[in-house]
Design a protein around this motif. Sequence first.
Motif, PDB file in Angstrom:
ATOM      1  N   LEU A  35      32.395  43.198  43.506  1.00 22.34           N
ATOM      2  CA  LEU A  35      33.512  43.006  42.586  1.00 22.34           C
ATOM      3  C   LEU A  35      34.025  44.286  41.948  1.00 22.34           C
ATOM      4  O   LEU A  35      35.148  44.326  41.460  1.00 22.34           O
ATOM      5  N   CYS A  78      31.204  35.135  44.129  1.00 30.21           N
ATOM      6  CA  CYS A  78      31.902  36.425  44.285  1.00 30.21           C
ATOM      7  C   CYS A  78      33.100  36.284  45.202  1.00 30.21           C
ATOM      8  O   CYS A  78      34.173  36.854  44.945  1.00 30.21           O
ATOM      9  N   LEU A  82      36.873  37.156  44.172  1.00 28.78           N
ATOM     10  CA  LEU A  82      37.696  38.105  44.911  1.00 28.78           C
ATOM     11  C   LEU A  82      39.008  37.473  45.367  1.00 28.78           C
ATOM     12  O   LEU A  82      40.055  38.129  45.382  1.00 28.78           O
ATOM     13  N   ARG A  83      38.956  36.205  45.742  1.00 29.98           N
ATOM     14  CA  ARG A  83      40.177  35.527  46.197  1.00 29.98           C
ATOM     15  C   ARG A  83      41.188  35.380  45.063  1.00 29.98           C
ATOM     16  O   ARG A  83      42.391  35.407  45.295  1.00 29.98           O
ATOM     17  N   ALA A  85      41.178  37.476  42.477  1.00 29.19           N
ATOM     18  CA  ALA A  85      41.354  38.794  41.856  1.00 29.19           C
ATOM     19  C   ALA A  85      42.719  39.397  42.147  1.00 29.19           C
ATOM     20  O   ALA A  85      43.287  40.096  41.312  1.00 29.19           O
ATOM     21  N   ARG A  86      43.249  39.135  43.322  1.00 22.62           N
ATOM     22  CA  ARG A  86      44.530  39.754  43.684  1.00 22.62           C
ATOM     23  C   ARG A  86      45.633  39.313  42.734  1.00 22.62           C
ATOM     24  O   ARG A  86      46.466  40.118  42.318  1.00 22.62           O
ATOM     25  N   GLU A 138      38.086  47.807  47.559  1.00 21.23           N
ATOM     26  CA  GLU A 138      39.179  47.050  46.945  1.00 21.23           C
ATOM     27  C   GLU A 138      40.310  46.780  47.938  1.00 21.23           C
ATOM     28  O   GLU A 138      41.073  45.825  47.764  1.00 21.23           O
ATOM     29  N   PRO A 142      38.788  39.647  50.885  1.00 20.41           N
ATOM     30  CA  PRO A 142      37.553  39.149  50.270  1.00 20.41           C
ATOM     31  C   PRO A 142      36.428  38.916  51.282  1.00 20.41           C
ATOM     32  O   PRO A 142      35.284  39.295  51.041  1.00 20.41           O
ATOM     33  N   ARG A 145      34.972  42.233  52.553  1.00 19.22           N
ATOM     34  CA  ARG A 145      34.148  42.907  51.538  1.00 19.22           C
ATOM     35  C   ARG A 145      32.782  42.251  51.398  1.00 19.22           C
ATOM     36  O   ARG A 145      31.753  42.931  51.368  1.00 19.22           O
TER      37      ARG A 145
END
Length: 311
Positions: A35, A78, A82-83, A85-86, A138, A142, A145
Amino acid sequence: MTYRATAPQDGRQDSTTSALAAERRRLINLAYRMLGSLAEAEDVVQETYARWYAMPARQREAVTSPGGWLTKVAGRICLDVLRSARTRRERYVGEWVPEPLPAHAEWPAGGADGGAADPADRVTLDESVGMAFLVVLESMTPAERVAFVLHDVFRYPFGEVADIVGRTPAACRQLAASARRRIAASRPPLPSPAQRAGVVRDFKRAWQAADISALIGLLDPDATAVGDGGGLVTALPHPIEGAERIARFFADRTLPGRLALHECTVNGQPGLAAHLDGAVVSVYAFDIADGRIRRIWAVLNPEKLRPWRTE
């Protein structure tokens, strides 16, 4: 399925509790690399344990590898973070930079041996948490990563990675390979720690002297500087590109008398921290190649500087 985590074999509650507690450090390490945020990593681990204890006792007792169960759940959380987070990054004020971490010896609270409560004392600093490395992570999808961190950094077999990511082992192998190519394309040979420290030290001196020529000489012609204030403090709204523009930006911002610039370790590599009346107000990480600075990341967002403070 066989997980790498060690789990109790006799089923006794005390040994299970001990094994669960021992997993926390590894989970924090895993989640931070996935993350790039210590605060989010801590939230993920807390949610993982909450889900464990929310299960009926009989269901918990049926889990043969508590550590494996925790890893699977943390990895999936996580992936969900991440999905989303964008979208959150799009709403973030200014540029988003991964949360910087101090070296163990530089923790204000004294580190693990000094009883620090902050989860930063559970993150192992190595190349996989370098700022440049995290910035490349980054840029990945996702799934890329998560697959890369689990397999290439933590050495989980693709069969286990597939169970966490929700894809086939072959697909996870392709995800990790794609991530590996991104890493390789962005990483020139790293200079030695002593060389990196020397460049950062020279940058500090040139900045303090407002020496534009010296600053330009230390910067790659195509260097980039990024500031992260998160809308909470003033920072660069957009990246600054080019050695001369960056040099003039820093030279024009001479350090006031109460602001002290100190060499330190940022995510395992040489960096700088600015202290105002003894409190850290900004942290600077550097990407250095061929004796010159390619990128500067300045983190001023106070929420991301929590591990650097005594509160």
